[in-house]
Design a protein around this motif. Structure first.
Motif, PDB file in Angstrom:
ATOM      1  N   GLY A  15       0.842  -1.193   0.000  1.00  0.00           N
ATOM      2  CA  GLY A  15       0.000   0.000   0.000  1.00  0.00           C
ATOM      3  C   GLY A  15       0.868   1.230   0.000  1.00  0.00           C
ATOM      4  O   GLY A  15       1.271   1.735  -1.035  1.00  0.00           O
ATOM      5  N   GLN A  61      -3.969   7.860  -3.960  1.00  0.00           N
ATOM      6  CA  GLN A  61      -3.738   7.277  -5.276  1.00  0.00           C
ATOM      7  C   GLN A  61      -3.910   5.758  -5.316  1.00  0.00           C
ATOM      8  O   GLN A  61      -4.273   5.214  -6.346  1.00  0.00           O
ATOM      9  CB  GLN A  61      -2.338   7.662  -5.769  1.00  0.00           C
ATOM     10  CG  GLN A  61      -2.224   7.506  -7.270  1.00  0.00           C
ATOM     11  CD  GLN A  61      -1.015   8.185  -7.824  1.00  0.00           C
ATOM     12  OE1 GLN A  61      -0.285   8.866  -7.118  1.00  0.00           O
ATOM     13  NE2 GLN A  61      -0.769   8.022  -9.098  1.00  0.00           N
ATOM     14  N   ASN A  62      -3.630   5.077  -4.201  1.00  0.00           N
ATOM     15  CA  ASN A  62      -3.691   3.622  -4.303  1.00  0.00           C
ATOM     16  C   ASN A  62      -5.007   3.019  -3.817  1.00  0.00           C
ATOM     17  O   ASN A  62      -5.198   1.812  -3.902  1.00  0.00           O
ATOM     18  CB  ASN A  62      -2.479   2.961  -3.627  1.00  0.00           C
ATOM     19  CG  ASN A  62      -2.491   3.058  -2.125  1.00  0.00           C
ATOM     20  OD1 ASN A  62      -3.530   3.290  -1.517  1.00  0.00           O
ATOM     21  ND2 ASN A  62      -1.351   2.884  -1.505  1.00  0.00           N
ATOM     22  N   ILE A  65      -6.606   1.164  -6.554  1.00  0.00           N
ATOM     23  CA  ILE A  65      -5.854  -0.027  -6.965  1.00  0.00           C
ATOM     24  C   ILE A  65      -6.107  -1.179  -6.004  1.00  0.00           C
ATOM     25  O   ILE A  65      -6.314  -2.318  -6.421  1.00  0.00           O
ATOM     26  CB  ILE A  65      -4.355   0.319  -7.063  1.00  0.00           C
ATOM     27  CG1 ILE A  65      -4.158   1.219  -8.271  1.00  0.00           C
ATOM     28  CG2 ILE A  65      -3.506  -0.922  -7.199  1.00  0.00           C
ATOM     29  CD1 ILE A  65      -2.925   1.999  -8.266  1.00  0.00           C
ATOM     30  N   LEU A  69      -7.744  -4.702  -7.059  1.00  0.00           N
ATOM     31  CA  LEU A  69      -7.106  -6.002  -6.827  1.00  0.00           C
ATOM     32  C   LEU A  69      -8.058  -6.921  -6.074  1.00  0.00           C
ATOM     33  O   LEU A  69      -8.200  -8.100  -6.393  1.00  0.00           O
ATOM     34  CB  LEU A  69      -5.817  -5.826  -6.009  1.00  0.00           C
ATOM     35  CG  LEU A  69      -4.600  -5.268  -6.722  1.00  0.00           C
ATOM     36  CD1 LEU A  69      -3.470  -5.046  -5.740  1.00  0.00           C
ATOM     37  CD2 LEU A  69      -4.143  -6.202  -7.815  1.00  0.00           C
TER      38      LEU A  69
END
Lengths: 146, 364
Positions: A15, A61-62, A65, A69
């Protein structure tokens, strides 16, 4: 632990950790700690993974993501948050770019403590995750029958 | 005409989640058939903004945050921050503390280089070698754990000295362990340097010329592998002034040269640690710190990945105004992009890894 005794595969995502927990996760896979004795392989493909292992907190930003996932992994799946940053943000909780722990974006099943989390603790967390995975699998099967 | 040219290009995304790199980093590779013509990096997946914490934590507490800039080179980050504050406050650190800092920083260099060797082996598909390198690394971690209490985050440095002493007995054991490791690490490193299949994957790949390395501001093993003899440790900070060592350089500038530099540096670090143990003086390990810093300082150190710069600005209160770290991977990214241009797509993983990328350092 019957079905998943064989080979639960693991997906590791960093992360926004400081790398401390990451290298300990990798150390788990290498000869001294050898998590492969439980049949666990570190895979790069979320579609092959049963366990999602996340180190570090969530930032702007993550977040997408991590969600992405998680969504790509087939059911049943478990999430292990490794280290204090993944649990609550830890030492970085007050930073402007940290939203908090992993549970801000996806449901977490096992929290592993430590800064950095020790390999023993990570293995313990993963083994705990295995029994949760088994439970989820049984409920899923029962729901299917019903 | 333009359209036809655009058509030949393919863009392949790499990361942020990728099997080769445990860390999130995103590249867009512009390919022409199998050749990489351009690379567009994008970062920010791991940015925490920890520099701002300096205004929220007392300056003595911030050492812990500074150590957590990166878990691999954690000790040198903590030490760099401490020494910058010590420079502002004009604190002279006891000699023994300087030597202990040197020993721990060199131990972290050994562990970082062994870690890198493992990851590099993983990138070119030599799984066995990866496991062997990491097995050897555990021996270094054992020494670190015995002396500091932590495996990756040491917490051993504080402003004015160090928190823990190493007993003479432990120092003696350390020498024995290092001597024992020597042969083990030699065997592993010989595979990296002499094995024909490894050479096939590394020799002549990702060449960075001496001029490019210098003008693009590469640092550390990346710079030294291109033939520039530059090592910040030679500035003689801490106890390095008393230590005798030569800068490791290679001239080829390819992946193999970068690997060779790191291999030789492992043995050099063993040598430095043994020298430091033989020279370490007795005495106190820390001095009492009173008051608050006022002024600014900039210090430079050699991390496993290259030169790191810390800037600290204080205003006389317990909270600093500014802390900035320019980390080696950040400096190496332009050089890496230069090395990537024109390579085969299959070699991308190798070249990216040979700069020893540490994204948490870069983005903080």
């Amino acid at each position: 632990m019957s079905y998943f005794k064989k080979s639960p595969w693991l997906l590791h995502y960093d992360g926004s950790s400081c790398n401390g927990c990451d290298i300990e996760v990798l150390a788990c896979l290498t000869p001294l700690y050898d998590i492969e004795r439980f049949g666990i392989i570190n895979t790069g493909n979320p579609k092959h993974a049963d366990i999602l292992l996340i180190t570090g907190g969530v930032n702007e930003q993550n977040a997408d993501i991590i969600k992405n996932l998680y969504d790509q992994m087939p059911d049943p799946k478990v999430v292990v948050a490794v280290g204090i940053c993944a649990t609550s943000g830890g030492v970085f909780a007050e930073c402007y770019n940290i939203l908090g722990g992993i549970d801000k974006v996806i449901p977490v099943d096992v929290y592993v403590m430590g800064c950095a989390a020790r390999p023993e603790a990570i293995i313990d967390g993963v083994v705990k995750a295995l029994s949760i995975l088994e439970e989820k699998y049984t409920t899923m099967k029962q729901e299917k029958v019903a | 005409m333009e359209k036809a040219e655009e058509k030949r290009h393919t863009i392949v995304p790499f990361g942020p989640q990728h099997p080769v790199l445990p860390e999130p980093l995103h590249f867009d590779f512009v390919l022409e058939d199998e050749k990489v013509v351009d690379v567009i990096p994008s970062i920010g997946y791991i940015h925490r903004g920890l520099e701002i914490l300096v205004q929220k934590r007392e300056f003595t507490e911030y050492v812990y945050v500074a150590e957590r800039i990166c878990g691999i080179c954690s000790f040198i980050h903590g030490m760099g921050y401490c020494e910058a504050i010590e420079e502002i406050m004009k604190i002279s650190v006891p000699e023994r503390a300087k030597y202990l800092r040197l020993i721990w920083s060199e131990l972290s260099r050994v562990h970082s280089h062994l870690l890198w060797l493992g990851l590099a082996a993983d990138a070119f598909g030599f799984e066995n070698l990866f496991m062997q390198a990491w097995r050897a690394r555990e021996l270094v971690l054992d020494i670190i754990e015995e002396t500091t209490g932590g495996r990756v985050i040491f917490g051993a440095c504080k402003i004015g000295g160090v928190r823990k002493d190493i007993t003479d007995e432990s120092l003696k054991t350390m020498v024995t362990v290092i001597d024992g490791m020597y042969k083990d690490v030699r065997t592993i490193c010989d595979v990296f340097l002499n094995d024909s299949s490894v050479k096939e994957r590394l020799c002549g790949i990702g060449i960075l010329s001496r001029e490019d390395a210098y003008s693009l501001g590469a640092v550390g093993p990346m710079l030294r592998a291109s033939g520039v003899s530059y090592d910040t440790r030679k500035l003689g900070y801490g106890a390095f002034g008393d230590i005798d060592f030569d800068i490791v350089t290679e001239t080829a500038g390819d992946c193999y040269a970068r690997c060779a530099v790191r291999v030789h540096e492992i043995f050099q670090s063993f040598h430095i640690i043994k020298q430091a143990i033989s020279k370490i003086p007795g005495g106190p390990i820390s001095v009492k710190v009173t008051g608050a810093p006022n002024g600014e300082a900039m210090v430079r150190y050699e991390q496993p990945r290259g030169e790191v710069i810390y800037y600290v600005k204080a205003n006389g209160t317990k909270f600093l105004t500014r802390f900035r770290a320019r980390t080696p991977t950040f400096a190496n990214i332009p050089a890496m992009i230069q090395a990537l241009k024109g390579c085969d797509f299959a070699d991308v993983a190798n070249i990216v890894l040979t700069i020893d990328p540490c994204i948490s350092c870069t983005e903080r």
